[in-house]
Write an enzyme that holds these catalytic residues in place. Structure first.
Site: not given
Length: 288
Positions: A134, A231, A261
């Site tokens: 991320s 995501d 995610h």
């Protein structure tokens, strides 16, 4: 969102992480290392006490605001074991206290420290990998860019797990399709993170904040990019992978069509996460 919310969310994530059951790793040590704004906390994981392992500088996900070496302890332990590598997890600066470019500056300093000191904790400085998930994947790839542009050390590979690669002033389709985040990361939450991270929205166009906007991606290390179907970050990560390929960078893109995610944080308890980590580690082994 008021000024207390980042700290509240950090506490929630830390408390959740404290309940996890981490796998055994031969050696784990927390250290404070020098950084551009003061000391940076790192956590060093060694699969055994033998010398000359590949060494991975790992930058945890955060939405640029939350999480720490504690919240990503389990993932880093599994990465250490399955890659048979030393992993150095880095607590880079987060907003709103330490706004852009504090995070990238800390990350670069930490990567250089890792390379300079790797042999002291069983790592091979010639086998250096940048990795993250991320917003941490943003730090990993931006650090790779800056190392290329600002004098080394040499990086052998990048592992980018559902990376943040673009400021959402012109959000891609996945921001709309997956705006509610399937219970993990929502579009609102990501915009909230950006608002705490940047001093000014104009900073979102800087390539060290938004790698998709870099004008030169050539000569970067080989990259393994993981995205997830459900995501909001799916499209921007895949755009970045395509841009790397177009620039001549050895790039592998894997989309996990049944995942959302954060799924890699469930390694050790979710088969799909275990499979994804094993595949990534197999790829890393071919680049070392």
């Amino acid at each position: 969102m008021d000024s207390y919310e980042p700290e509240m969310l950090r506490t929630i994530y830390e408390d959740m992480s404290a309940k996890a059951r981490p796998p055994y790793v031969a050696y784990v040590e927390d250290r404070m290392i020098p950084g551009p704004r003061g000391e940076i906390r790192v956590r060093i994981y060694r699969p055994d006490l033998a010398p000359s392992h590949p060494v991975i500088a790992y930058f945890h996900g955060s939405a640029f605001v939350i999480c720490s070496v504690n919240t990503h302890d389990v993932l880093c332990r599994y990465l250490c074991l399955r890659a048979n590598a030393v992993v150095v997890s880095v607590d880079y600066g987060l907003g709103p206290e330490d706004k852009f470019p504090a995070g990238p500056d800390d990350s670069l300093a930490a990567a250089r420290w890792v390379a300079a000191n790797a042999s002291a904790f069983g790592g091979d400085p010639t086998q250096l990998i940048m990795a993250g998930d991320s917003a941490g994947a943003t730090m990993a790839t931006v650090t790779s860019m800056r190392i290329r542009d600002e004098g080394g050390p040499k990086v052998k590979a990048q592992l980018l797990i559902y990376p943040v690669t673009d400021y959402p002033d012109n959000a891609p389709p996945s921001y709309l399709e997956r705006s509610q985040g399937c219970g993990m990361l929502t579009a609102e939450a990501m915009r909230w993170g950006w608002s705490h991270y940047l001093k000014d929205p104009a900073d979102g166009s800087h390539p060290h904040a938004s790698p998709n906007r870099a004008t030169d991606l050539g000569s970067l290390p080989p990259a393994y990019v993981i995205t997830a179907e459900y995501d909001i970050l799916r499209d921007e990560g895949e755009v970045y992978a395509r841009q790397l390929k177009e620039a001549g960078v050895d790039t592998t893109l894997i989309r996990y069509s049944d995942m959302n995610h954060g799924f890699m944080g469930m390694v050790g308890s979710l088969d799909r996460a275990d499979e994804a980590l094993a595949a990534a580690c197999d790829w890393l082994a071919t680049r070392l």
